[in-house]
Design a protein around this motif. Structure first.
Motif, mmCIF file in Angstrom:
data_model
loop_
_atom_site.group_PDB
_atom_site.id
_atom_site.type_symbol
_atom_site.label_atom_id
_atom_site.label_comp_id
_atom_site.label_asym_id
_atom_site.label_seq_id
_atom_site.Cartn_x
_atom_site.Cartn_y
_atom_site.Cartn_z
ATOM 1 N N PHE A 114 0.830 -1.211 0.000
ATOM 2 C CA PHE A 114 0.000 0.000 0.000
ATOM 3 C C PHE A 114 0.861 1.256 0.000
ATOM 4 N N LYS A 115 2.115 1.127 0.411
ATOM 5 C CA LYS A 115 3.014 2.283 0.415
ATOM 6 C C LYS A 115 3.218 2.849 -0.988
ATOM 7 N N ILE A 116 2.924 2.060 -2.018
ATOM 8 C CA ILE A 116 2.968 2.580 -3.388
ATOM 9 C C ILE A 116 1.993 3.743 -3.519
ATOM 10 N N LEU A 117 0.801 3.560 -2.976
ATOM 11 C CA LEU A 117 -0.222 4.598 -3.064
ATOM 12 C C LEU A 117 0.151 5.800 -2.195
ATOM 13 N N THR A 118 0.661 5.543 -0.994
ATOM 14 C CA THR A 118 1.097 6.625 -0.114
ATOM 15 C C THR A 118 2.234 7.409 -0.770
ATOM 16 N N THR A 119 3.106 6.690 -1.450
ATOM 17 C CA THR A 119 4.221 7.337 -2.150
ATOM 18 C C THR A 119 3.719 8.233 -3.276
ATOM 19 N N ALA A 120 2.731 7.761 -4.017
ATOM 20 C CA ALA A 120 2.152 8.582 -5.093
ATOM 21 C C ALA A 120 1.585 9.884 -4.537
ATOM 22 N N ALA A 121 0.871 9.784 -3.409
ATOM 23 C CA ALA A 121 0.303 10.982 -2.782
ATOM 24 C C ALA A 121 1.407 11.936 -2.338
ATOM 25 N N ALA A 122 2.500 11.389 -1.801
ATOM 26 C CA ALA A 122 3.604 12.232 -1.342
ATOM 27 C C ALA A 122 4.293 12.927 -2.511
ATOM 28 N N ILE A 123 4.475 12.213 -3.602
ATOM 29 C CA ILE A 123 5.123 12.792 -4.790
ATOM 30 C C ILE A 123 4.340 14.003 -5.293
ATOM 31 N N GLU A 124 3.022 13.902 -5.255
ATOM 32 C CA GLU A 124 2.188 14.958 -5.834
ATOM 33 C C GLU A 124 1.869 16.091 -4.863
ATOM 34 N N THR A 125 2.025 15.876 -3.555
ATOM 35 C CA THR A 125 1.546 16.897 -2.608
ATOM 36 C C THR A 125 2.598 17.407 -1.621
ATOM 37 N N ILE A 126 3.744 16.733 -1.511
ATOM 38 C CA ILE A 126 4.797 17.207 -0.601
ATOM 39 C C ILE A 126 5.968 17.672 -1.465
ATOM 40 N N PRO A 127 6.125 18.975 -1.663
ATOM 41 C CA PRO A 127 7.082 19.507 -2.643
ATOM 42 C C PRO A 127 8.526 19.063 -2.433
ATOM 43 N N ASP A 128 8.968 18.957 -1.176
ATOM 44 C CA ASP A 128 10.374 18.645 -0.917
ATOM 45 C C ASP A 128 10.590 17.199 -0.494
ATOM 46 N N ILE A 129 9.678 16.313 -0.864
ATOM 47 C CA ILE A 129 9.742 14.930 -0.375
ATOM 48 C C ILE A 129 11.052 14.245 -0.765
ATOM 49 N N ASP A 130 11.601 14.537 -1.942
ATOM 50 C CA ASP A 130 12.846 13.896 -2.371
ATOM 51 C C ASP A 130 14.053 14.363 -1.559
ATOM 52 N N ALA A 175 9.649 5.944 8.700
ATOM 53 C CA ALA A 175 9.615 6.999 7.684
ATOM 54 C C ALA A 175 8.200 7.189 7.156
ATOM 55 N N TYR A 176 7.504 6.096 6.903
ATOM 56 C CA TYR A 176 6.163 6.221 6.321
ATOM 57 C C TYR A 176 5.125 6.670 7.343
ATOM 58 N N ALA A 177 5.401 6.475 8.625
ATOM 59 C CA ALA A 177 4.538 7.084 9.648
ATOM 60 C C ALA A 177 4.653 8.595 9.562
ATOM 61 N N ASP A 178 5.872 9.090 9.369
ATOM 62 C CA ASP A 178 6.109 10.526 9.213
ATOM 63 C C ASP A 178 5.446 11.052 7.940
ATOM 64 N N ILE A 179 5.650 10.337 6.831
ATOM 65 C CA ILE A 179 5.073 10.765 5.546
ATOM 66 C C ILE A 179 3.545 10.779 5.619
ATOM 67 N N SER A 180 2.969 9.751 6.205
ATOM 68 C CA SER A 180 1.506 9.674 6.322
ATOM 69 C C SER A 180 0.968 10.811 7.172
ATOM 70 N N THR A 181 1.694 11.146 8.236
ATOM 71 C CA THR A 181 1.276 12.251 9.095
ATOM 72 C C THR A 181 1.328 13.573 8.340
ATOM 73 N N GLN A 182 2.364 13.756 7.529
ATOM 74 C CA GLN A 182 2.449 14.958 6.706
ATOM 75 C C GLN A 182 1.284 15.039 5.715
ATOM 76 N N LEU A 183 0.902 13.915 5.147
ATOM 77 C CA LEU A 183 -0.198 13.894 4.189
ATOM 78 C C LEU A 183 -1.529 14.157 4.873
ATOM 79 N N GLY A 184 -1.778 13.511 5.991
ATOM 80 C CA GLY A 184 -3.029 13.669 6.716
ATOM 81 C C GLY A 184 -4.136 12.783 6.178
#
Length: 458
Positions: free
Chosen positions: A203-219, A258-267
């Protein structure tokens, strides 16, 4: 005279009603007679167990999987019979053949004057997109374990493999009702179409897609993993200690911290939006069969629940067929062909149905799909082992899905082949299998190579 006139008007009105009723019946007969004669349970078309009893069913190479012209004869090879019974149905009706029943009208030689004129000749013929050879290899690769393997062509929609285990030989049915070993638990269920699983880290594939499109400095972000992290006052555990880790490596090594942090950033709202956009909660329709729905529920949007949901746990559920299609959409730049199993149906020399390719809605931006392809290819090359896929470039994500205290996790592996010649998307689920990369990954490699061999021979 008045009495005679009233009777005349009444007779004329009655005649009009009768004529109208007759005309309505004739119109409906012309339009729907084929459906009437093939309704489920029709003695003209179905056995008393509800199985379709007309014509032959072959795989994509012409191998006969089922012949009902004189009884119900399955494939000669026992492994093929076991590998395809969830698609063809059994004699007792414990496993229905929803897909074949959907095309009953096409297989029946029927016209308005002669009725079911060709039933005696058994002229119906249905060609499926699956390969008997691939089905057998996939079932053998599961090696008696419960689970499912699915592979399809994301350019055309053809399903090459849709295996469900446990299964049984319809020509040698075991005593399932009295079995005490658990080997046949859920044997009547098609796990590819009719079940939903906790996805775990795929499922992290989907979370990653959301991060790519909505968190500007994710890389540019780095994350700290000490094996656990506290989110919302509760502990999130990771399978390793990754110390300081980049976004790309957090995805490759499936770092929960890391993905707990990313998910929290996404909301909760953003995660829900992207899950809905991907369609992984929806039921998919394949040749009239409706797959099981998935689930993603963050109505209780506490920080801990958001974190676990983005990781692929919490209340997350995915259907294997639907998630395989999502993999195809990533491979194809954001939209993919809808999967199907029936390639064609005919009656005698009369072609009654030929499948058309239909595309899904767009689920992500083309640039996002390209970025995911790059990251999923990195996973295979640097973590899972490209040697499992020696002949093609495979992009994938593994998952180890927790299913309950004291239970071995389900092994999950999903992805696609990034090759115009072999446009294949896949998913492997091994129930209580443990590590996704160690257990489900090699199965994917074996089945994909079998698909490639079949495609090369065509």
């Amino acid at each position: 005279m008045n009495s005679i006139a009233k009777r005349t008007y009444f007779a004329m009105a009655l005649a009009c009603v009768l004529l109208f009723g007759l005309a309505t019946f004739l119109v409906r007969y012309v339009l729907y007679a084929g459906e009437w004669v093939t309704y489920p349970g029709s003695p003209h078309v179905y056995s008393t167990s509800g199985s379709l009893n007309i014509g032959t069913v072959t795989d994509r190479s012409g191998t006969v999987l089922l012949d009902t012209t004189d009884g119900r004869d399955y494939a000669k090879d026992a492994t093929v019979r076991k590998a395809t019974v969830h698609l063809l149905g059994d004699r007792e009706g414990n496993i229905p053949s929803v897909i074949l029943n959907r095309y009953a009208e096409k297989l029946v030689g029927f016209d308005l004057l002669n009725g079911t004129y060709s039933l005696a000749q058994g002229q119906g013929a249905c060609e499926l997109t699956i390969s008997a050879q691939v089905q057998s290899i996939a079932l053998q690769a599961l090696n008696g374990r419960k689970g499912t393997v699915g592979v399809y062509n994301y350019k055309t929609g053809e399903i090459l493999c849709a295996v469900s285990s446990p299964t049984y030989d319809p020509d040698n049915v075991p005593d399932i009702a009295n079995d005490t070993t658990g080997a046949y638990d859920g044997a009547y269920v098609n796990r590819f179409f009719n079940t939903s699983y906790t996805p775990g880290s795929i499922f992290k594939i989907l979370t990653t897609a959301a991060a790519i499109e909505t968190i500007p400095d994710i890389d540019e972000q780095t994350f700290t993993c000490n094996g656990t992290v506290i989110v919302g006052g509760e502990t999130i555990t990771c399978e390793g200690v990754h110390n300081s880790i980049s976004f790309k490596d957090a995805f490759a090594h499936s770092c929960n911290c890391a993905y707990a942090d990313i998910s929290t950033q996404l909301g909760a709202k953003t995660l829900t939006k992207y899950t809905e956009q991907a369609g992984v909660m929806d039921s998919l329709t394949v040749d009239g069969l409706h797959t099981a729905e998935g689930n993603f529920d963050l109505s209780d949007d506490s920080a801990n629940n958001v974190a676990w949901a983005g990781i692929g746990q919490h209340l997350d559920m995915i259907n294997p067929c639907q998630y395989m299609t999502f993999m195809g959409a990533i491979a194809n730049g954001g939209t993919a062909a809808e999967p199907y199993l029936v390639a064609s149906a005919r009656c005698g020399t009369d072609s009654r149905y030929t499948a058309d390719t239909k595309m899904t809605d767009r689920v992500m931006q083309t640039s996002t799909a390209a970025k995911l392809e790059e990251m999923m290819a990195y996973n295979v090359q640097n973590v899972y082992g490209a040697w499992n896929f020696p002949s093609v470039k495979v992009c994938a994500k593994s998952g180890t899905a927790e299913t309950g205290a004291g239970q071995t996790p389900n092994a999950m592996f999903a992805g696609f082949v990034a090759d115009e010649e072999y446009p294949l998307a896949f998913i492997v689920v091994v129930e209580n299998g443990g590590s996704g990369s160690a257990v489900a990954g090699p199965i994917a490699g074996t089945v994909l190579q079998a698909c490639i061999n079949v495609m090369d021979a065509e």
